[in-house]
Design an enzyme around this catalytic site. Sequence first.
Site, PDB file in Angstrom:
ATOM      1  NE  ARG A   1      18.534  56.741  33.027  1.00  0.00           N
ATOM      2  CZ  ARG A   1      17.376  57.714  34.718  1.00  0.00           C
ATOM      3  NH1 ARG A   1      18.257  57.694  35.476  1.00  0.00           N
ATOM      4  NH2 ARG A   1      17.179  57.551  33.959  1.00  0.00           N
TER       5      ARG A   1
ATOM      6  CG  HIS B   1      18.942  55.158  40.168  1.00  0.00           C
ATOM      7  ND1 HIS B   1      19.458  54.274  38.942  1.00  0.00           N
ATOM      8  CD2 HIS B   1      17.537  56.179  39.773  1.00  0.00           C
ATOM      9  CE1 HIS B   1      18.494  55.438  38.373  1.00  0.00           C
ATOM     10  NE2 HIS B   1      17.842  56.872  39.060  1.00  0.00           N
TER      11      HIS B   1
HETATM   12  C1  GLV Z   1      14.548  57.762  37.152  1.00  0.00           C
HETATM   13  O1  GLV Z   1      16.250  58.036  37.248  1.00  0.00           O
HETATM   14  C2  GLV Z   1      13.903  58.681  36.888  1.00  0.00           C
HETATM   15  O2  GLV Z   1      14.324  59.305  35.828  1.00  0.00           O
HETATM   16  O3  GLV Z   1      13.072  59.357  37.188  1.00  0.00           O
END
Ligand code: GLV
Length: 312
Positions: A227, A275
């Site tokens: 993250r 992401h």
């Molecule tokens: C993506 O970031 C997830 O948490 O699957």
Amino acid sequence: MAGAIAYISRDTDGVAWEKLLTEALGPLDFRRLRDGLGNTDDIEIALAWKPQPGLLASFKNLKMIVSLGMGVDHLLADDKLPHHVAITRIMDDGLVGQMAEFAVYWALWHHRDIAKYAASQKAKKWKPEEFVDSIHRPVGVMGLGTIGTDTAKKFAMLGFPTMGWSRTAKTVPGVETFHGRDALPAFLGKSTILVNVLPLTRETRGLLDKKTFAALPKGAFLINMGRGAHVVDDDLLAALDSGHLAGAALDVFNTEPLPADHPYWAHPKVHITPHMAGYTNPRTASPGVIENIKRLRTGQPLLHTVDPKTGY
Ligand code: GLV
């Protein structure tokens, strides 16, 4: 008909989920946030990704929350999250494999000096670079859950000395494991490539800071697919600018989408992806969710439950 299933995501439309769940469970009352949820008292199950804070608490008859990501920080950030409702998360072999691919891709990109060869090609220059043997390129994986374990095993298979660090003690065949804060300096001290896949919790927020970067060997490369909030951005920029870190491949950010004026965008040592390291794939993630819906409806214990106390 059983209670409604609500699909709570602004990022994806849920059409594939509706199809897969209907095929497995028969006709469903499937509702999407995008199209309006109707009478929310009917909602029994919520499939959620980054729900608006307070929304899940407003579903009076909710019995199970399914995180559409393997990370659940997006749910636990909601201080009104109804704690009497079971929280489960997807387990997605597809996503796990993609995450390992992402880490291996960037590690090899760095390890085999691909950027230097791209520059040489531009200059029409034939110039073999100094070679570092993989046995002299230890890789450290932070977080040894399902994703971290798979990623670490794949690095070990490629012949990199591989280490893993986690909060509690874990064993992974072929991987040297470390656990707890006290073991962090020893783990970091050897990690020439550092891969972060920790869950975001109170304990791990900001863990990738100046102290952590200073503990890495000079020339280390960071791959962050955990993250954004694990990283103290100014500390990372300083470690890159001082030359202590060789580069960073970042898939996750403190603010997403990454703001247009963020220094990462134009930084020559930063590689940005939006992401995308692991996509939740309904085809591979739905069997576990279907199993849990059946279990919920027949009163059996649920799988892949989340402990809000540990944060994963
Ligand atoms: C993506 O970031 C997830 O948490 O699957």
